[in-house]
Design a protein around this motif. Sequence first.
Motif, PDB file in Angstrom:
ATOM      1  N   GLY A 588     -32.619   3.953  14.174  1.00 13.07           N
ATOM      2  CA  GLY A 588     -33.361   3.989  15.429  1.00 13.07           C
ATOM      3  C   GLY A 588     -34.721   4.628  15.272  1.00 13.07           C
ATOM      4  N   LEU A 589     -35.348   4.438  14.115  1.00 17.79           N
ATOM      5  CA  LEU A 589     -36.633   5.063  13.800  1.00 17.79           C
ATOM      6  C   LEU A 589     -37.650   4.033  13.335  1.00 17.79           C
ATOM      7  CD1 LEU A 589     -35.670   8.207  11.661  1.00 17.79           C
ATOM      8  CD2 LEU A 589     -36.674   8.228  13.956  1.00 17.79           C
ATOM      9  N   GLN A 590     -38.910   4.233  13.749  1.00 19.67           N
ATOM     10  CA  GLN A 590     -40.053   3.612  13.101  1.00 19.67           C
ATOM     11  C   GLN A 590     -40.939   4.751  12.616  1.00 19.67           C
ATOM     12  OE1 GLN A 590     -42.060   0.761  15.556  1.00 19.67           O
ATOM     13  NE2 GLN A 590     -40.297  -0.618  15.664  1.00 19.67           N
ATOM     14  N   ILE A 591     -41.301   4.703  11.328  1.00 18.54           N
ATOM     15  CA  ILE A 591     -41.978   5.838  10.704  1.00 18.54           C
ATOM     16  C   ILE A 591     -43.315   5.378  10.141  1.00 18.54           C
ATOM     17  CG2 ILE A 591     -41.778   7.679   9.001  1.00 18.54           C
ATOM     18  CD1 ILE A 591     -38.762   7.316   9.070  1.00 18.54           C
ATOM     19  N   SER A 604     -30.203   6.565  19.999  1.00 17.99           N
ATOM     20  CA  SER A 604     -29.906   6.064  18.653  1.00 17.99           C
ATOM     21  C   SER A 604     -29.350   7.202  17.802  1.00 17.99           C
ATOM     22  CB  SER A 604     -31.187   5.530  18.016  1.00 17.99           C
ATOM     23  OG  SER A 604     -32.127   6.591  17.830  1.00 17.99           O
ATOM     24  N   PRO A 605     -28.846   6.903  16.593  1.00 13.52           N
ATOM     25  CA  PRO A 605     -28.379   7.987  15.713  1.00 13.52           C
ATOM     26  C   PRO A 605     -29.447   9.056  15.472  1.00 13.52           C
ATOM     27  CG  PRO A 605     -27.584   5.890  14.891  1.00 13.52           C
ATOM     28  CD  PRO A 605     -28.506   5.574  16.033  1.00 13.52           C
ATOM     29  N   PHE A 607     -31.991   9.826  17.491  1.00 16.90           N
ATOM     30  CA  PHE A 607     -32.157  10.512  18.776  1.00 16.90           C
ATOM     31  C   PHE A 607     -31.067  11.573  18.949  1.00 16.90           C
ATOM     32  CE2 PHE A 607     -31.118  11.012  23.239  1.00 16.90           C
ATOM     33  CZ  PHE A 607     -32.350  11.071  23.888  1.00 16.90           C
ATOM     34  N   GLN A 608     -29.813  11.190  18.687  1.00 15.65           N
ATOM     35  CA  GLN A 608     -28.695  12.117  18.856  1.00 15.65           C
ATOM     36  C   GLN A 608     -28.771  13.289  17.887  1.00 15.65           C
ATOM     37  OE1 GLN A 608     -25.265   9.577  18.487  1.00 15.65           O
ATOM     38  NE2 GLN A 608     -25.483   8.757  20.566  1.00 15.65           N
ATOM     39  N   ALA A 609     -29.469  13.074  16.755  1.00 12.93           N
ATOM     40  CA  ALA A 609     -29.627  14.162  15.796  1.00 12.93           C
ATOM     41  C   ALA A 609     -30.787  15.098  16.146  1.00 12.93           C
ATOM     42  CB  ALA A 609     -29.838  13.584  14.397  1.00 12.93           C
ATOM     43  N   GLY A 610     -31.584  14.726  17.176  1.00 15.16           N
ATOM     44  CA  GLY A 610     -32.680  15.592  17.597  1.00 15.16           C
ATOM     45  C   GLY A 610     -34.063  15.076  17.278  1.00 15.16           C
ATOM     46  N   TRP A 661     -25.085   8.087   9.837  1.00 19.78           N
ATOM     47  CA  TRP A 661     -25.072   6.638  10.101  1.00 19.78           C
ATOM     48  C   TRP A 661     -24.432   5.914   8.920  1.00 19.78           C
ATOM     49  CZ3 TRP A 661     -25.349   2.611  13.185  1.00 19.78           C
ATOM     50  CH2 TRP A 661     -25.662   1.363  12.661  1.00 19.78           C
ATOM     51  N   ARG A 662     -23.403   5.087   9.184  1.00 25.05           N
ATOM     52  CA  ARG A 662     -22.646   4.449   8.103  1.00 25.05           C
ATOM     53  C   ARG A 662     -22.797   2.924   8.087  1.00 25.05           C
ATOM     54  NH1 ARG A 662     -17.021   8.048   8.114  1.00 25.05           N
ATOM     55  NH2 ARG A 662     -18.078  10.073   8.348  1.00 25.05           N
TER      56      ARG A 662
END
Length: 687
Positions: A588-591, A604-605, A607-610, A661-662
């Motif tokens: 769930g990232l764009q970097i 997203s994963p 987001f939930q991780a902070g 995330w798996r």
Amino acid sequence: MPRTPRSAHPAGMAYAAGRGARLIGAARVGLAGLSCLSATLLPLHAAAITPLSPIADAAAIPQPTPRDTPYPGTLTVAVDATDLDHRVLRVLQTVPVAQPGRLTLLYPRWLPGTHGPYGDVDRLAGLQVRAGERSLAWQRDLVDPFAFHIDVPAGVSSLSLSYEHLTPVERGQGRVSMTRALLGVQWNQTVLYPAGHYASAIRVEASVRLPGGWQQASALRAADGQVAQAGADGWVRFAPVSLETLVDSPLFAGPNVKRIELDPPGTPRPVALNLLADEAAQLEASPEQIDAHKALVQQADKLYGSRPWRHYDFLLALSNSFGGIGLEHHESSENGVRSNYFKDWDKAIRARGLLPHEYTHAWNGKFRRPADLWTPQYNVPMRNPLLWVYEGMTQYWGQVLTARSGLATPEQARDALAHLAASLDARSGRAWRNLQDTTTEGTLASQRDKIWRDWQRSADYYDEAVLIWLDADTLIREKSGNTRSLDDFARAFFGPAMPTHADGSPRALTYTFDEVVKTLNNVQPHDWAGFLRERLDRTGPGAPLDGLTRAGWKLGWSDKESDFARQQEGRSGPTGRERPDDFSFSLGLQIASDGEFDQVLWNSPAFQAGAATGQKVVAVNMQVYKPERLAAAITANQGGRAPIELLVKDGDVYKQLRIDWRGGLRYPRLERVDGAPDRLSAIWSAR
């Protein structure tokens, strides 16, 4: 299409000593009514003229209701575009007046194609109003800052106005429209017009002064009907037109220009491709590339069955400094792409859908226009409930014509559709905001660069409507035994003869929701009102993918990015950086290239991780961040044995994010549905 949001420019330009001389030169351009103005254009001196008393209560002044009656006389507007150092457009304007009393002049606020109040009145500076040698006071309306009130004295038949339009000098101030090699003039930025009349009932004679050796391209023509050229004095003079036609006919100009006729000689209502670039070499295109643009015109003829204009000019700027744009007009379109448009033909995939989209708008949006989006002039608010037709169906036909013309290969078209479908299917904001509500984005003047774009939603009526119209197209084909399709709708809806104004200029033919439904039913009986409303009004997970399945394809996944996603031109996230690395469908990232999170998808994963937009990843599993290291870490955790740990800088604080995330790397692709007919290929096949 709506334009890119911009930041306000802190206007504050005083008259320079040489300004009077430059504007006296403008007064000699030969426009009717300007020859007597040389005395009025001298630099102002406070003691020389006593102005009228200021208007006491501008807030209490009602504006006249627009009427479809001719405005007496012809306005003139002369734009000096030679100040490339400061990127300033200097404007001299005359406004005939029939009687003394209160005159309200309006600066365009609600701009066609942007679907909202995006006029740049804050970039108008240095306004001076004169009647002969007398300076007149003006006062801005205290409620509507786009309205300027003037008391016209008895015996005055014409006012002269002078002011500047201050264009952005850097990207942070807005879209750059004036560089050392390219110029874009949108006439709505350089005109004040009298309230109380339809735009189609106000006549304007326009001219523009270009730097030496420059050429212009626009849908406007000279008095002899030919493409206007600069005279020895650098001024390009256009035939008088209505204000409606003028605002709908911007120009591009520069020293490197090439005009390519896309029709055989003698074709009625011809189409031309006007190329402008930073460097002359960037104008070079192969015969195959030009043939694809010619095929676009031919395929559109076969789809719509009409040409609702007198002539059509693509304005295409190839530049890395001139601001990108895609904006429709009835007889032209403004298009800005990267300078490598022709050079890197196999890489700049996304940009090749721009011209088909804007060209389709000549039929859908300009010729046929939603009734709520038609307004008599530019300071009457627009309403946007049918943008899923205006923009959404245009997006659909734009993609179809991109494939049919050969501007994209079938594989590229499928990759683009897969990315679109996957992005919308995962849109978290579907839980609370339906597609119909997103059509308010223009009237909200909503920023594209939202904090949590997938949760807030934005102008999804573009891309999600592609899925809706694919659904409708395949349903018509299925129910009719493949004897009819949405092509039949296009010909019936967009094929009628073009209505015109008295001067021969195009006039919009409006439509409503009920007319769209009626035409669909004429093509194939069905509950089309219910079909459309259910897809527009529902909330909840999942994009409308029935049409994709009925077309013989389904959304699948790969651990490798498609060529479209990897090479699409101009891909950027909310921070505006080019081509962020995309882990949207896994973490769930764009970097961005410097490690900053351009986008974090809601819930997203990551987001939930902070994780949040603006944070910057420093390390992956205690190694310096590189995209390939993150990709390897995602792959390594498919069995759950090596959770991904990101060291992130959040302002002055460092913190560790642990993402378990798996699912591995996931990138969307289309896969064939076994045994189903391939209607998608049939839709995209050239006619």
